[in-house]
Design a protein around this motif. Structure first.
Motif, PDB file in Angstrom:
ATOM      1  N   LEU A   1       0.802  -1.379   0.034  1.00 38.16           N
ATOM      2  CA  LEU A   1      -0.076  -0.027  -0.070  1.00 38.16           C
ATOM      3  C   LEU A   1       0.869   1.218   0.122  1.00 38.16           C
ATOM      4  O   LEU A   1       0.612   2.095  -0.907  1.00 38.16           O
ATOM      5  N   ARG A   2       2.020   1.164   0.742  1.00 35.85           N
ATOM      6  CA  ARG A   2       2.770   2.339   0.982  1.00 35.85           C
ATOM      7  C   ARG A   2       3.397   2.552  -0.853  1.00 35.85           C
ATOM      8  O   ARG A   2       3.482   3.619  -1.022  1.00 35.85           O
ATOM      9  N   GLU A   3       3.842   1.437  -1.272  1.00 39.20           N
ATOM     10  CA  GLU A   3       4.478   1.660  -2.713  1.00 39.20           C
ATOM     11  C   GLU A   3       3.484   2.062  -3.795  1.00 39.20           C
ATOM     12  O   GLU A   3       3.824   2.864  -4.503  1.00 39.20           O
ATOM     13  N   ALA A   4       2.228   2.075  -3.342  1.00 33.15           N
ATOM     14  CA  ALA A   4       1.114   2.534  -4.334  1.00 33.15           C
ATOM     15  C   ALA A   4       0.823   3.900  -4.195  1.00 33.15           C
ATOM     16  O   ALA A   4       0.227   4.471  -5.324  1.00 33.15           O
ATOM     17  N   TYR A   5       1.328   4.646  -3.563  1.00 30.46           N
ATOM     18  CA  TYR A   5       1.214   6.008  -3.197  1.00 30.46           C
ATOM     19  C   TYR A   5       2.419   6.629  -3.386  1.00 30.46           C
ATOM     20  O   TYR A   5       3.259   6.230  -2.691  1.00 30.46           O
ATOM     21  N   THR A   6       2.367   7.891  -4.010  1.00 29.28           N
ATOM     22  CA  THR A   6       3.844   8.375  -4.499  1.00 29.28           C
ATOM     23  C   THR A   6       4.185   9.443  -3.121  1.00 29.28           C
ATOM     24  O   THR A   6       5.238   9.938  -2.837  1.00 29.28           O
ATOM     25  N   SER A   7       2.976   9.668  -2.356  1.00 22.12           N
ATOM     26  CA  SER A   7       3.366  10.775  -1.279  1.00 22.12           C
ATOM     27  C   SER A   7       2.043  10.180  -0.109  1.00 22.12           C
ATOM     28  O   SER A   7       1.350   9.431  -0.332  1.00 22.12           O
ATOM     29  N   GLY A   8       2.294  10.968   1.012  1.00 21.19           N
ATOM     30  CA  GLY A   8       1.483  10.665   1.933  1.00 21.19           C
ATOM     31  C   GLY A   8       2.294  10.271   3.397  1.00 21.19           C
ATOM     32  O   GLY A   8       3.118   9.323   3.270  1.00 21.19           O
ATOM     33  N   ASP A   9       1.778  10.905   4.443  1.00 23.74           N
ATOM     34  CA  ASP A   9       2.329  10.331   5.722  1.00 23.74           C
ATOM     35  C   ASP A   9       1.584   9.083   6.234  1.00 23.74           C
ATOM     36  O   ASP A   9       0.532   8.598   5.400  1.00 23.74           O
ATOM     37  N   ASP A  10       2.012   8.519   7.380  1.00 22.44           N
ATOM     38  CA  ASP A  10       1.414   7.313   7.661  1.00 22.44           C
ATOM     39  C   ASP A  10      -0.240   7.529   8.262  1.00 22.44           C
ATOM     40  O   ASP A  10      -0.872   6.572   7.700  1.00 22.44           O
ATOM     41  N   GLU A  11      -0.703   8.522   8.476  1.00 23.01           N
ATOM     42  CA  GLU A  11      -1.930   9.004   8.700  1.00 23.01           C
ATOM     43  C   GLU A  11      -2.581   8.753   7.524  1.00 23.01           C
ATOM     44  O   GLU A  11      -3.697   8.181   7.291  1.00 23.01           O
ATOM     45  N   GLU A  12      -2.134   9.493   6.425  1.00 19.65           N
ATOM     46  CA  GLU A  12      -2.994   9.520   5.262  1.00 19.65           C
ATOM     47  C   GLU A  12      -3.099   8.158   4.521  1.00 19.65           C
ATOM     48  O   GLU A  12      -4.026   7.518   4.107  1.00 19.65           O
ATOM     49  N   LEU A  13      -1.884   7.509   4.802  1.00 22.45           N
ATOM     50  CA  LEU A  13      -1.937   6.035   4.252  1.00 22.45           C
ATOM     51  C   LEU A  13      -3.176   5.074   4.912  1.00 22.45           C
ATOM     52  O   LEU A  13      -3.355   3.951   4.640  1.00 22.45           O
ATOM     53  N   GLU A  14      -2.936   5.254   6.380  1.00 21.21           N
ATOM     54  CA  GLU A  14      -4.131   4.491   7.278  1.00 21.21           C
ATOM     55  C   GLU A  14      -5.137   4.921   6.820  1.00 21.21           C
ATOM     56  O   GLU A  14      -6.232   3.689   6.768  1.00 21.21           O
ATOM     57  N   TYR A  15      -5.557   5.951   6.479  1.00 19.75           N
ATOM     58  CA  TYR A  15      -6.821   6.413   6.060  1.00 19.75           C
ATOM     59  C   TYR A  15      -7.040   5.560   4.615  1.00 19.75           C
ATOM     60  O   TYR A  15      -8.445   5.107   4.311  1.00 19.75           O
ATOM     61  N   ALA A  16      -6.128   5.742   3.800  1.00 20.12           N
ATOM     62  CA  ALA A  16      -6.287   4.780   2.439  1.00 20.12           C
ATOM     63  C   ALA A  16      -6.681   3.040   2.951  1.00 20.12           C
ATOM     64  O   ALA A  16      -7.618   2.612   2.121  1.00 20.12           O
ATOM     65  N   ALA A  17      -6.008   2.584   4.002  1.00 20.49           N
ATOM     66  CA  ALA A  17      -6.498   1.271   4.230  1.00 20.49           C
ATOM     67  C   ALA A  17      -7.800   1.266   4.793  1.00 20.49           C
ATOM     68  O   ALA A  17      -8.529   0.288   4.524  1.00 20.49           O
ATOM     69  N   MET A  18      -8.261   2.251   5.622  1.00 24.64           N
ATOM     70  CA  MET A  18      -9.489   2.246   6.072  1.00 24.64           C
ATOM     71  C   MET A  18     -10.486   2.324   4.921  1.00 24.64           C
ATOM     72  O   MET A  18     -11.631   1.735   4.946  1.00 24.64           O
ATOM     73  N   SER A  19     -10.209   3.096   3.933  1.00 25.25           N
ATOM     74  CA  SER A  19     -11.108   3.542   2.950  1.00 25.25           C
ATOM     75  C   SER A  19     -11.302   1.938   2.031  1.00 25.25           C
ATOM     76  O   SER A  19     -12.424   1.682   1.644  1.00 25.25           O
TER      77      SER A  19
END
Length: 168
Positions: free
Chosen positions: A35-53
């Protein structure tokens, strides 16, 4: 590891009754390396939100199944349960944030619950009915998914779950 479990209203009711959540197929979502690799930017909080989405979209799939089985009386609300667990296996065969856990999640491992409010039910019901078509690229179906996803999930503390379920 913080995981996000897709759920439905009947699953919340069972959680209150039994004190544990049984995820369907052990599937959950988390901030995985993929998931981290799928996003070019974003901090952990934003990436956690992506997982929740991703978990919220999986909740739509679960609702689609329940409605298909004639469970029309249940509230059409996406449910995502955030929990902290240790035994997590990556699922590269599914979405970027997909993981598998084994067994039930006890109430004391639950960090929060995220649920649609009543005003979202119409959009969520429509989205649940077309989520499979959206997964296959149907743009009209994807539009309906977007309408549901425009509604933010409300946050609840684990201590509020029984009260939330009782109010329905």
């Amino acid at each position: 590891m913080r995981i996000y479990l897709p759920g439905t209203w009947p699953m919340l009711q069972r959680l209150v009754k039994t004190g544990h959540l049984d995820p369907i197929g052990g599937t959950a979502f988390a901030l995985t390396p993929r998931l981290r690799e799928a996003y070019t930017s974003g901090d952990d909080e934003e990436l956690e939100y992506a997982a929740m989405s991703e978990a919220a979209r999986a909740s739509l799939r679960l609702l689609g199944v329940e409605f298909g089985l004639g469970e029309d009386g249940i509230p059409a609300r996406r449910v995502v349960v955030a929990a902290d667990v240790e035994d997590v296996t990556l699922r590269p065969d599914l979405d970027d944030g997909a993981v598998r856990i084994s067994g039930s999640v006890p109430m004391d491992a639950i960090a929060s619950v995220h649920v649609d409010i009543e005003e979202a039910e119409h959009a969520v019901r429509q989205a649940a009915e077309v989520v499979d078509a959206a997964d296959l690229g149907d743009m009209d179906a994807e539009f309906l998914i977007g309408e549901a996803e425009d509604h933010e999930l409300a946050w609840y503390s684990p201590s509020e779950i029984a009260f939330l379920v009782e109010l329905g």
